[in-house]
Each structure stands twice: as structure tokens, then as C-alpha cells.
Design an enzyme around this catalytic site. Sequence first.
Site, PDB file in Angstrom:
ATOM      1  N   TYR A  74     -75.587 -19.285  35.361  1.00  0.00           N
ATOM      2  CA  TYR A  74     -74.674 -18.308  35.984  1.00  0.00           C
ATOM      3  C   TYR A  74     -75.422 -17.079  36.542  1.00  0.00           C
ATOM      4  O   TYR A  74     -75.367 -16.811  37.741  1.00  0.00           O
ATOM      5  CB  TYR A  74     -73.626 -17.906  34.945  1.00  0.00           C
ATOM      6  CG  TYR A  74     -72.781 -16.720  35.310  1.00  0.00           C
ATOM      7  CD1 TYR A  74     -72.175 -16.639  36.558  1.00  0.00           C
ATOM      8  CD2 TYR A  74     -72.592 -15.672  34.408  1.00  0.00           C
ATOM      9  CE1 TYR A  74     -71.397 -15.547  36.904  1.00  0.00           C
ATOM     10  CE2 TYR A  74     -71.806 -14.580  34.738  1.00  0.00           C
ATOM     11  CZ  TYR A  74     -71.215 -14.521  35.988  1.00  0.00           C
ATOM     12  OH  TYR A  74     -70.454 -13.438  36.327  1.00  0.00           O
TER      13      TYR A  74
ATOM     14  N   PHE B  58     -74.993  -5.854  29.453  1.00  0.00           N
ATOM     15  CA  PHE B  58     -73.738  -5.716  28.725  1.00  0.00           C
ATOM     16  C   PHE B  58     -72.874  -6.922  29.159  1.00  0.00           C
ATOM     17  O   PHE B  58     -73.372  -8.035  29.060  1.00  0.00           O
ATOM     18  CB  PHE B  58     -73.192  -4.296  28.910  1.00  0.00           C
ATOM     19  CG  PHE B  58     -73.961  -3.331  27.983  1.00  0.00           C
ATOM     20  CD1 PHE B  58     -75.338  -3.177  28.090  1.00  0.00           C
ATOM     21  CD2 PHE B  58     -73.322  -2.676  26.952  1.00  0.00           C
ATOM     22  CE1 PHE B  58     -76.062  -2.379  27.191  1.00  0.00           C
ATOM     23  CE2 PHE B  58     -74.029  -1.863  26.053  1.00  0.00           C
ATOM     24  CZ  PHE B  58     -75.394  -1.719  26.178  1.00  0.00           C
ATOM     25  N   ASN B  59     -71.659  -6.767  29.653  1.00  0.00           N
ATOM     26  CA  ASN B  59     -70.867  -7.980  29.920  1.00  0.00           C
ATOM     27  C   ASN B  59     -70.950  -8.412  31.379  1.00  0.00           C
ATOM     28  O   ASN B  59     -70.199  -7.897  32.221  1.00  0.00           O
ATOM     29  CB  ASN B  59     -69.416  -7.738  29.508  1.00  0.00           C
ATOM     30  CG  ASN B  59     -69.254  -7.777  28.010  1.00  0.00           C
ATOM     31  OD1 ASN B  59     -69.771  -6.903  27.311  1.00  0.00           O
ATOM     32  ND2 ASN B  59     -68.593  -8.777  27.499  1.00  0.00           N
TER      33      ASN B  59
ATOM     34  N   ARG C 220     -62.554 -11.773  16.238  1.00  0.00           N
ATOM     35  CA  ARG C 220     -63.660 -12.734  16.284  1.00  0.00           C
ATOM     36  C   ARG C 220     -64.828 -12.116  15.525  1.00  0.00           C
ATOM     37  O   ARG C 220     -65.177 -10.955  15.753  1.00  0.00           O
ATOM     38  CB  ARG C 220     -64.028 -12.978  17.754  1.00  0.00           C
ATOM     39  CG  ARG C 220     -65.150 -13.957  17.955  1.00  0.00           C
ATOM     40  CD  ARG C 220     -65.358 -14.293  19.424  1.00  0.00           C
ATOM     41  NE  ARG C 220     -65.929 -13.168  20.182  1.00  0.00           N
ATOM     42  CZ  ARG C 220     -66.256 -13.228  21.477  1.00  0.00           C
ATOM     43  NH1 ARG C 220     -66.045 -14.341  22.153  1.00  0.00           N
ATOM     44  NH2 ARG C 220     -66.763 -12.181  22.081  1.00  0.00           N
TER      45      ARG C 220
ATOM     46  N   TYR D 247     -78.815 -14.579  17.828  1.00  0.00           N
ATOM     47  CA  TYR D 247     -79.027 -14.520  19.287  1.00  0.00           C
ATOM     48  C   TYR D 247     -79.732 -13.213  19.670  1.00  0.00           C
ATOM     49  O   TYR D 247     -80.777 -13.210  20.330  1.00  0.00           O
ATOM     50  CB  TYR D 247     -77.682 -14.644  20.020  1.00  0.00           C
ATOM     51  CG  TYR D 247     -77.767 -14.245  21.462  1.00  0.00           C
ATOM     52  CD1 TYR D 247     -78.592 -14.933  22.343  1.00  0.00           C
ATOM     53  CD2 TYR D 247     -77.040 -13.151  21.949  1.00  0.00           C
ATOM     54  CE1 TYR D 247     -78.693 -14.547  23.673  1.00  0.00           C
ATOM     55  CE2 TYR D 247     -77.134 -12.767  23.272  1.00  0.00           C
ATOM     56  CZ  TYR D 247     -77.960 -13.468  24.128  1.00  0.00           C
ATOM     57  OH  TYR D 247     -78.073 -13.073  25.436  1.00  0.00           O
TER      58      TYR D 247
ATOM     59  N   HIS E 274     -65.887 -17.028  27.667  1.00  0.00           N
ATOM     60  CA  HIS E 274     -65.887 -15.626  28.111  1.00  0.00           C
ATOM     61  C   HIS E 274     -64.516 -15.201  28.630  1.00  0.00           C
ATOM     62  O   HIS E 274     -63.791 -15.984  29.218  1.00  0.00           O
ATOM     63  CB  HIS E 274     -66.963 -15.412  29.176  1.00  0.00           C
ATOM     64  CG  HIS E 274     -68.337 -15.601  28.619  1.00  0.00           C
ATOM     65  ND1 HIS E 274     -68.889 -14.741  27.704  1.00  0.00           N
ATOM     66  CD2 HIS E 274     -69.234 -16.581  28.796  1.00  0.00           C
ATOM     67  CE1 HIS E 274     -70.084 -15.162  27.361  1.00  0.00           C
ATOM     68  NE2 HIS E 274     -70.322 -16.293  28.013  1.00  0.00           N
ATOM     69  N   LEU E 275     -64.232 -13.927  28.402  1.00  0.00           N
ATOM     70  CA  LEU E 275     -62.872 -13.433  28.630  1.00  0.00           C
ATOM     71  C   LEU E 275     -62.392 -13.621  30.078  1.00  0.00           C
ATOM     72  O   LEU E 275     -61.311 -14.172  30.301  1.00  0.00           O
ATOM     73  CB  LEU E 275     -62.795 -11.942  28.233  1.00  0.00           C
ATOM     74  CG  LEU E 275     -61.419 -11.317  28.453  1.00  0.00           C
ATOM     75  CD1 LEU E 275     -60.374 -11.954  27.536  1.00  0.00           C
ATOM     76  CD2 LEU E 275     -61.472  -9.809  28.207  1.00  0.00           C
TER      77      LEU E 275
HETATM   78  N1  UDP Z   1     -62.135 -11.992  24.058  1.00  0.00           N
HETATM   79  C1  UDP Z   1     -60.815 -12.256  23.737  1.00  0.00           C
HETATM   80  N2  UDP Z   1     -60.355 -13.524  23.926  1.00  0.00           N
HETATM   81  C2  UDP Z   1     -61.121 -14.541  24.429  1.00  0.00           C
HETATM   82  C3  UDP Z   1     -62.469 -14.247  24.770  1.00  0.00           C
HETATM   83  C4  UDP Z   1     -62.940 -12.962  24.565  1.00  0.00           C
HETATM   84  O1  UDP Z   1     -60.082 -11.376  23.271  1.00  0.00           O
HETATM   85  O2  UDP Z   1     -60.632 -15.682  24.555  1.00  0.00           O
HETATM   86  C5  UDP Z   1     -62.663 -10.624  23.877  1.00  0.00           C
HETATM   87  C6  UDP Z   1     -63.859 -10.541  22.944  1.00  0.00           C
HETATM   88  O3  UDP Z   1     -63.447 -10.360  21.616  1.00  0.00           O
HETATM   89  C7  UDP Z   1     -64.615  -9.334  23.501  1.00  0.00           C
HETATM   90  C8  UDP Z   1     -64.264  -9.341  24.992  1.00  0.00           C
HETATM   91  O4  UDP Z   1     -63.123 -10.175  25.125  1.00  0.00           O
HETATM   92  O5  UDP Z   1     -64.108  -8.156  22.957  1.00  0.00           O
HETATM   93  C9  UDP Z   1     -65.382  -9.911  25.845  1.00  0.00           C
HETATM   94  O6  UDP Z   1     -65.768 -11.150  25.276  1.00  0.00           O
HETATM   95  P1  UDP Z   1     -66.772 -12.145  25.988  1.00  0.00           P
HETATM   96  O7  UDP Z   1     -66.856 -13.368  25.114  1.00  0.00           O
HETATM   97  O8  UDP Z   1     -66.354 -12.343  27.408  1.00  0.00           O
HETATM   98  O9  UDP Z   1     -68.144 -11.360  26.018  1.00  0.00           O
HETATM   99  P2  UDP Z   1     -69.020 -10.730  24.820  1.00  0.00           P
HETATM  100  O10 UDP Z   1     -68.486  -9.328  24.619  1.00  0.00           O
HETATM  101  O11 UDP Z   1     -68.863 -11.601  23.624  1.00  0.00           O
HETATM  102  O12 UDP Z   1     -70.396 -10.731  25.379  1.00  0.00           O
END
Ligand code: UDP
Length: 325
Positions: free
Chosen positions: A11, A169-170, A278, A141, A187-188
Site C-alpha cells: 500500500y 501515524f495513521n 481492542r 511490531y 484498518h478503519l
Molecule cells: N477501529 C475501530 N474499528 C475497526 C478498526 C479500527 O474502531 O474496525 C479504530 C481503532 O481502535 C483505532 C482507529 O480505529 O482507534 C484506527 O485503527 P486502524 O486499525 O485503522 O489503525 P491503527 O491506529 O491501529 O494503526
Amino acid sequence: MKILVTGGAGYIGSAVVEQLVDNGEPVVVFDNLSQGHRAAVPPEAIFVEGDLADRKAIDAALSQHRPEAVMHFASRTLVGESMQNPFLYVGDNVSNGLNLFKSMVEHGVKRIILSSTANLFDEPERMPIDESERIVPGSPYGESKFILERILHWLDRIYGMRFACLRYFNAAGATLTRGEDHHPELHLIPIVLQVAMGKREKVSIFGSDYPTRDGTCLRDYIHVVDLAQAHILALGALDGGSRFYNLGNGEGFTVKEVIDTASEVTGTKIRAEVGPRRAGDPAVLVAASGKIRKELGWVPQYPHVRAIIESAWRWHQANPDGYAK
Ligand code: UDP
């Protein structure tokens, strides 16, 4: 400058390769296609299917193509998976990185950009998080990336290997032709867009009792195009010395805000349900990106999450099944 990009079919890697190729740079992509997609590699780049676990394969690629720099994206990247199977991370991520670094030293390749992570900062004392923050990896990780950062520190001192560690970050969003296509998708933003496309019934919100403005986790989303630009600037600056940068926009958005914005962008009411937290999620993660802005003149073009979601939505609509297999 000829650049070898490990994980260049993935990606973030493929979005960087796209920008390098657009700038007229010769690029060699080295990827085992375990997570990446052959179709994500631009036709202008040379593609080598290979695995960093195979020292001979990376040696052969460096001997044959003689790059002047490496960008190292190839990695396992899931915090949750690393808590289930630490050896894939403090094992494979580290040993594959070592294979690459050893091969680079032997072939006299002395420039590298390393994909690193905000997961280095599990107990931040200040928010937004700048580069002086104490490093406390939040998972195997994060630990694997920290170990690679430390190894590069010594390779610089001993061999003059110049590096830049970019702590993302994200990462989110898409270029016009490249986007996020993970299996499974965790991912969200892509999950929310899959709900909008009718590919999933709902999104589960991982906790709504965090100390944030609406109780859901707050994250600093950075457009993949802006990330790519940071890599190119960092590469150009390496001769001035090795460095570390935290990469985000300096502004956070909550999970609920992401879902609401995606509902507006897609014109669909996105069904969401609050579920349990989570494991391993900090409440707030926001980057202070003042250092890279000041030193390299990096200016994000898409600082707002709305533009990031719009770009991802365009890509998902154009590629409803992701990349062609
Ligand atoms: N998140 C959520 N539901 C999902 C996937 C992610 O609520 O199905 C939340 C997750 O807890 C975090 C934010 O979305 O607070 C971003 O998560 P992601 O997995 O995209 O990225 P990360 O922060 O883990 O790198």
C-alpha cells in the site's frame, strides 16, 4: 538516483514508487507479493519477486541492479498479530531487515529510508508526540521497528550508512491509481468504506469510553501522497546526515468523526455499533511534525481527514474488488 524499494507492491510502498517514477527516478521493486499486488507496481519500475528471508535473493538484486539507495517497506505491520505471534515480528521483521542491511553494506549501498511507526510511543508524556519523546514500543511490531532503527544507528557510525526513520501515524487515502487492498482488511477507513459499498454490514467501534471528545479513539490520519512526498524529501536530505521524523498532520480525528465524515462523503448512512476496546489501542495518538516541516519544508497537501476519505472513496469505487489478481 536508482532506488530499490522493498515492499514496493504494498500500500504505502507502491504510492511512493508511483511518485518516484513520476519524478523520473529509476526504481527497482523487491517484493515477495505476500501482501502486495503485482498490479500496484507501475510499469516503469523493474519488478523483482523475492523474499528478504532469502539472503541470496536480495544479494542478487543488489548486484544486478546496483541501486544508490534503498527504501525499506517490506514488513509485517499488524500490532494485533504481533501480540499473537511475536516471533513473526521480533523474528522475521528483524532478521529480514538484517539480511537487507548486511547485503547493503557488502554492496556499498549507503542510503536507506526505513518505514517506522507511531507504535514506538506507547506511553507518551506529551501530545502531540515529537521526536524527543521517550521510546516505549507498544507491541512486538513496534519493538521490531525500534530494533531496526537502533541497528541503523550503528551502521551509520561504523559504515557511514545514512538513514532516515519515518515514524508513520495513521496512513490512509489513495492516489488516483493506487489504494489500500489488504486481506483481511483491519484498518478503519477501508472498513468504513466497505460498509458504504455494501460489502460489510457494519463497522464495530472499538470502545467508546476513552478520555476523548466523544469517547472514541483519536488518531492522526496522514494521506499516503503526503507520506510519499516525505520519503522523497528525506532521501534528498540524507547526505546531510541521518535523521528521525514523526509523520502526521498534528491534528487528530476520532473514530466517530471518521465514520460521520465517511457517511457525508459517500452519501450513505454507515452502520456502526459500539463494541469492546481492542487490546493495545492508546486513546490518543497525534504527531508533532514540526521537525520535518522545518528541516525539509514538508507541507501536507491533504491535512484534513475529509480529503483523505474522499480520495480513498474514489479509489474503492473505481476498484471495488481491489487490485486485479
Ligand atoms: N477501529 C475501530 N474499528 C475497526 C478498526 C479500527 O474502531 O474496525 C479504530 C481503532 O481502535 C483505532 C482507529 O480505529 O482507534 C484506527 O485503527 P486502524 O486499525 O485503522 O489503525 P491503527 O491506529 O491501529 O494503526
